[in-house]
Design an enzyme around this catalytic site. Structure first.
Site, PDB file in Angstrom:
ATOM      1  N   PRO A  12     -19.437 -14.014 -14.101  1.00  0.00           N
ATOM      2  CA  PRO A  12     -20.191 -13.102 -14.961  1.00  0.00           C
ATOM      3  C   PRO A  12     -21.698 -13.294 -14.867  1.00  0.00           C
ATOM      4  CG  PRO A  12     -19.131 -14.824 -16.264  1.00  0.00           C
ATOM      5  CD  PRO A  12     -18.576 -14.922 -14.867  1.00  0.00           C
ATOM      6  N   ASN A  13     -22.374 -12.175 -14.962  1.00  0.00           N
ATOM      7  CA  ASN A  13     -23.840 -12.083 -14.997  1.00  0.00           C
ATOM      8  C   ASN A  13     -24.508 -12.333 -13.648  1.00  0.00           C
ATOM      9  OD1 ASN A  13     -24.033 -11.592 -17.894  1.00  0.00           O
ATOM     10  ND2 ASN A  13     -23.317 -13.687 -18.110  1.00  0.00           N
ATOM     11  N   ARG A  20     -32.332 -11.601 -13.563  1.00  0.00           N
ATOM     12  CA  ARG A  20     -31.912 -12.481 -14.651  1.00  0.00           C
ATOM     13  C   ARG A  20     -32.613 -13.837 -14.550  1.00  0.00           C
ATOM     14  NH1 ARG A  20     -26.328 -15.843 -14.451  1.00  0.00           N
ATOM     15  NH2 ARG A  20     -26.410 -16.610 -16.584  1.00  0.00           N
ATOM     16  N   TYR A  25     -32.865 -18.938 -11.820  1.00  0.00           N
ATOM     17  CA  TYR A  25     -31.917 -18.567 -10.769  1.00  0.00           C
ATOM     18  C   TYR A  25     -32.576 -18.000  -9.510  1.00  0.00           C
ATOM     19  CZ  TYR A  25     -28.618 -19.201 -14.596  1.00  0.00           C
ATOM     20  OH  TYR A  25     -27.897 -19.733 -15.637  1.00  0.00           O
ATOM     21  N   ASN A  76     -18.748 -19.454  -7.506  1.00  0.00           N
ATOM     22  CA  ASN A  76     -19.739 -19.679  -8.550  1.00  0.00           C
ATOM     23  C   ASN A  76     -19.191 -18.971  -9.785  1.00  0.00           C
ATOM     24  OD1 ASN A  76     -21.787 -19.790 -10.385  1.00  0.00           O
ATOM     25  ND2 ASN A  76     -23.409 -19.282  -8.922  1.00  0.00           N
ATOM     26  N   ALA A  79     -20.856 -18.717 -16.283  1.00  0.00           N
ATOM     27  CA  ALA A  79     -20.557 -19.429 -17.533  1.00  0.00           C
ATOM     28  C   ALA A  79     -19.069 -19.753 -17.677  1.00  0.00           C
ATOM     29  CB  ALA A  79     -21.041 -18.612 -18.726  1.00  0.00           C
ATOM     30  N   ASP A  89      -6.597 -23.099 -13.667  1.00  0.00           N
ATOM     31  CA  ASP A  89      -5.172 -23.073 -13.297  1.00  0.00           C
ATOM     32  C   ASP A  89      -4.932 -22.228 -12.048  1.00  0.00           C
ATOM     33  OD1 ASP A  89      -4.462 -24.752 -15.354  1.00  0.00           O
ATOM     34  OD2 ASP A  89      -3.590 -23.198 -16.625  1.00  0.00           O
ATOM     35  N   GLU A 100     -17.059 -25.491  -5.374  1.00  0.00           N
ATOM     36  CA  GLU A 100     -17.744 -24.964  -6.565  1.00  0.00           C
ATOM     37  C   GLU A 100     -19.242 -24.913  -6.274  1.00  0.00           C
ATOM     38  OE1 GLU A 100     -17.310 -27.558  -9.924  1.00  0.00           O
ATOM     39  OE2 GLU A 100     -18.473 -26.263 -11.264  1.00  0.00           O
ATOM     40  N   HIS A 102     -23.270 -23.712  -7.729  1.00  0.00           N
ATOM     41  CA  HIS A 102     -24.201 -23.245  -8.761  1.00  0.00           C
ATOM     42  C   HIS A 102     -25.606 -23.194  -8.179  1.00  0.00           C
ATOM     43  CE1 HIS A 102     -21.083 -23.730 -11.730  1.00  0.00           C
ATOM     44  NE2 HIS A 102     -20.834 -24.907 -11.200  1.00  0.00           N
ATOM     45  N   ARG A 109     -29.248 -29.261 -17.552  1.00  0.00           N
ATOM     46  CA  ARG A 109     -29.560 -28.193 -18.512  1.00  0.00           C
ATOM     47  C   ARG A 109     -28.917 -28.501 -19.882  1.00  0.00           C
ATOM     48  NH1 ARG A 109     -28.373 -22.631 -15.765  1.00  0.00           N
ATOM     49  NH2 ARG A 109     -29.605 -21.913 -17.563  1.00  0.00           N
TER      50      ARG A 109
HETATM   51  C1  DQA Z   1     -24.603 -20.912 -12.893  1.00  0.00           C
HETATM   52  C2  DQA Z   1     -24.764 -21.976 -13.992  1.00  0.00           C
HETATM   53  C3  DQA Z   1     -23.986 -21.583 -15.233  1.00  0.00           C
HETATM   54  O1  DQA Z   1     -24.168 -22.572 -16.262  1.00  0.00           O
HETATM   55  C4  DQA Z   1     -24.480 -20.253 -15.777  1.00  0.00           C
HETATM   56  O2  DQA Z   1     -23.727 -19.874 -16.909  1.00  0.00           O
HETATM   57  C5  DQA Z   1     -24.509 -19.189 -14.743  1.00  0.00           C
HETATM   58  C6  DQA Z   1     -24.971 -19.521 -13.396  1.00  0.00           C
HETATM   59  C7  DQA Z   1     -25.515 -21.203 -11.675  1.00  0.00           C
HETATM   60  O3  DQA Z   1     -25.281 -20.625 -10.623  1.00  0.00           O
HETATM   61  O4  DQA Z   1     -26.458 -21.979 -11.790  1.00  0.00           O
HETATM   62  O5  DQA Z   1     -24.225 -18.030 -15.015  1.00  0.00           O
HETATM   63  O6  DQA Z   1     -23.268 -20.903 -12.451  1.00  0.00           O
END
Ligand code: DQA
Length: 147
Positions: A12-13, A20, A25, A76, A79, A89, A100, A102, A109
């Site tokens: 998301p986002n 954003r 980011y 990624n 949140a 799962d 994973e 980020h 943070r």
């Molecule tokens: C994120 C880190 C997460 O805590 C955050 O909610 C994001 C982006 C990152 O790429 O740094 O949406 O996954």
């Protein structure tokens, strides 16, 4: 024979990247990251598929659809990283390598970002390297596939 598929999953986002919180980011858009990931994947003999969703169930469905079809996953989870046990799962039921990813370093943070429910089912995590992380994560997945 067709190339093995690497699935890049964006939570998301992340569709708002570029607009954003650029101070956190960066200014690259998600399309920029997908392009860099596709180039890296291609240089390693992998075809890249990308799915972005703001909905947990759609990401779970994408992981299910990857089972038996995709060789590896770079995720990624946004949140969802911090509380989405259904994604945990689903990834646990995926047979290939999981990386994973980020852009930021969640460990540096707010305290609620310090827990990842995805980390226990990932082979490893790349975080805090900004846009470089996409190439690094795809390379890590390719290295794991190469064994
Ligand atoms: C994120 C880190 C997460 O805590 C955050 O909610 C994001 C982006 C990152 O790429 O740094 O949406 O996954």
């Amino acid at each position: 024979m067709s190339e093995p598929i690497l699935l890049l999953l964006s939570g998301p986002n992340l569709n708002l990247l570029g607009q954003r919180q650029p101070e956190v980011y960066g200014t690259d858009t998600l399309d920029d990251h997908v392009l860099a990931s596709t180039e890296t994947a291609s240089s390693r003999g992998l075809a890249l598929e990308h799915v972005q969703s703001n909905h947990e169930g759609e990401l779970v469905d994408a992981v299910h659809a990857a089972r038996g079809r995709c060789a590896a996953i770079v995720v990624n989870p946004g949140a969802f990283t911090h509380y989405a046990w259904a994604i945990h799962d689903a990834l646990a039921a995926f047979e290939g390598p999981v990386v994973e990813l980020h852009l930021s370093n969640p460990a540096a943070r707010e305290p609620w970002r310090h827990t990842s429910v995805v980390a226990p089912v990932a082979d490893g995590t790349i975080s805090g390297f900004g846009s470089m992380g996409y190439r690094m994560a795809v390379s890590a997945a390719a290295d794991l596939l190469d064994g």
